[in-house]
Design an enzyme around this catalytic site. Structure first.
Site, short mmCIF file in Angstrom:
data_model
loop_
_atom_site.label_atom_id
_atom_site.label_comp_id
_atom_site.label_asym_id
_atom_site.label_seq_id
_atom_site.Cartn_x
_atom_site.Cartn_y
_atom_site.Cartn_z
N GLU A 183 -0.41 59.09 -14.80
CA GLU A 183 0.49 59.05 -15.96
C GLU A 183 -0.18 58.44 -17.19
O GLU A 183 0.40 57.62 -17.91
CB GLU A 183 1.78 58.29 -15.61
CG GLU A 183 2.61 58.99 -14.55
CD GLU A 183 3.94 58.34 -14.29
OE1 GLU A 183 4.86 59.02 -13.80
OE2 GLU A 183 4.08 57.12 -14.57
N GLU A 389 5.30 63.21 -7.74
CA GLU A 389 6.35 62.20 -7.84
C GLU A 389 7.66 62.89 -8.21
O GLU A 389 7.74 63.58 -9.23
CB GLU A 389 6.05 61.13 -8.89
CG GLU A 389 4.95 60.17 -8.53
CD GLU A 389 4.83 59.02 -9.52
OE1 GLU A 389 5.86 58.64 -10.13
OE2 GLU A 389 3.71 58.51 -9.71
#
Length: 489
Positions: A183, A389
């Site tokens: 991320e 995720e």
């Protein structure tokens, strides 16, 4: 709908939220070790006038749950057996950089760290689970920030190369799937953690990690991440031509819908996608530094310059696949501010979404947004996609029967997996679904145990007490059924 026969079914965690043992076997602190949740505004560091440097200074009144986490460092074999019991054929975790190079700038790696991960990854393989390994999941060694300023300093590229070479050489033949920076597109909203950046030449008040860096620091880090990512792909392919390297971005923001058909809102939603996802995705996947960033650099008053050699490196060494997180969607309206947390972007409430997670978090639930995100990413990049995720955090405790009836989690998973199947029918090349996180771990965003995502319950609480015993939730058996059916539910 038909999922591919070799579809990766599994789960995902991160070392800093799972392992604990934060100073064991030579490991030194990383950026998340000094925070109670990555959204914290009070990092445990301070400026020392005597030494002219920042130093770690933890608040004794706070509980740093990540220091022990759920003791995965000592219990991973027990946990992986539970994961295999659901039928996992893959499992994602990260390497804590500080276990391999405790301070980050050493020449020689820490053998105990390498041996630990070699044993862990080999055990995954023994159980029939393909390791999906994140090289950096909010785990930059703290020393690299306090000594060098972190990723705004080009020296970090050299330290990173040293680290990934050690990893690729040691785990050649064991690990075939790597993710680079977790991320990393959260750099500008969480520069201390996602960007690993700290201003050291003109120290500021670090009561707020966002305020402890300048925009120039952050854009310098952007530049260095792009170069480091390309070098990582290059090194991986040279050392082990069979391994695949992907980027990992938070992509909930892809599903930023215009609130209405007002062209201003349509353009605004497009800009949110560009400035929060594509400014990293385009160089990682297409090998180009987006031209639309010139406007942003002018607005921010920064100078960002890539050499011809760097641009050629970025162009030549793009990633093999695109992995991402997706939790929820949002809507853009010019009259409302758009901001973000660890779950994604937050704008105007979408009146068409009637489903929401129970309080205290109450995230809007939008399974169609996952299908939309998969289509947008595949249409733009034409690379295999991997969902690494997707999950829901709930406030849960064991009932008298010693289990948890987590029906909402089951509902959340079923609806999202149905939309993965629909995206595959749309023609999207999606290779896997790795649920976050299949065992309760310390929440990244809030730094607490109360926010539980797992199919497996862990007896630990926000004040630090608990037996650390594991127990299956109702969702454990349901996810097992979904995997056995290869997602055809």
């Amino acid at each position: 709908m038909t999922f591919p026969d070799n579809f990766l079914w599994g789960g995902a965690i991160a070392a800093n939220q799972y392992e604990g043992a934060w100073l064991e076997d030579g490991k030194q602190p990383n950026v998340t070790d000094v925070l109670v949740g990555i959204m914290s505004r009070e990092p445990g560091i301070k400026w020392n006038n005597a030494t002219g440097k920042y130093e770690m200074c933890l608040d004794e009144s706070k509980v740093y749950l990540s220091h022990e986490a759920v003791d995965g460092y000592h219990r991973y074999k027990e946990d992986f057996k539970l994961m295999k019991g659901m039928g996992f054929n893959s499992f994602r975790t990260s390497i804590a950089w500080g276990r391999i190079f405790p301070y980050g700038d050493e020449d020689v790696p820490n053998e105990k760290g390498l041996a630990f991960y070699e044993e862990m990854f080999s055990y995954m393989k023994e159980l029939g689970m393909e390791p999906v390994i994140t090289l950096s999941h909010y785990e930059t060694p703290l020393h690299l920030l306090t000594e060098y300023g972190g990723w705004s300093n080009p020296k970090l590229i050299t330290f990173w190369e040293n680290y990934v070479k050690a990893v690729f050489n040691r785990f050649k033949g064991i690990v075939k799937i790597y993710l680079t920076f977790n991320e990393v597109n959260a750099l500008f909203r969480m520069p201390f953690v996602a960007g690993g950046v700290l201003t050291i030449d003109n120290p500021k008040d670090v009561s707020d990690p966002v305020g402890s860096t300048t925009l120039q620091d952050q854009w310098d880090a952007y530049h260095n991440f792009l170069v480091a990512n390309a070098k990582t792909v290059q090194l991986a392919h040279e050392i082990d031509p069979e391994c695949k390297v992907g980027c990992m971005l938070t992509c909930s923001g892809v599903a930023t819908y215009p609130y209405d058909c007002n062209p201003v809102n349509v353009l605004g939603a497009m800009e949110v996608q560009r400035q929060n996802i594509f400014y990293f995705g385009d160089p990682f996947c297409l090998g180009i530094v987006p031209t639309y960033l010139k406007k942003r650099w002018k607005k921010d008053g920064v100078t960002v310059t890539f050499t011809d050699e760097e641009l050629a490196l970025i162009k030549e060494h793009t990633v093999d696949f695109f992995s991402f997180s997706y939790y929820r969607s949002t809507a853009y309206d010019e009259t409302d501010e758009v901001f973000a947390d660890t779950g994604g972007m937050i704008g105007k409430d979408n009146p068409f979404l009637k489903d929401a997670a129970p309080k205290p978090w109450g995230w809007p639930v939008d399974p169609d947004g996952l299908r939309y995100t998969l289509n947008v990413l595949y249409d733009r990049y034409h690379l295999p996609l991997l969902i690494v995720e997707n999950g829901i955090g709930l406030d849960e405790n064991l009932n008298e029967a010693g289990t948890i009836e987590d029906d909402f989690r089951i509902h959340y998973i079923e609806e999202h997996i149905k939309n993965v199947g629909l995206a595959i029918e749309d023609g999207v090349d999606c290779r896997g679904y790795l649920y976050w996180g299949p065992i309760d771990v310390v929440s990244a965003g809030t730094g607490e145990m109360k926010k539980r995502y797992g199919f497996v319950y862990v007896d630990r609480f926000n004040d630090g007490h608990g037996t650390l015993e594991r127990a299956k939730k109702k969702s454990y058996d349901r996810y097992k059924e979904i995997i056995e059916a290869n997602g055809n539910i």
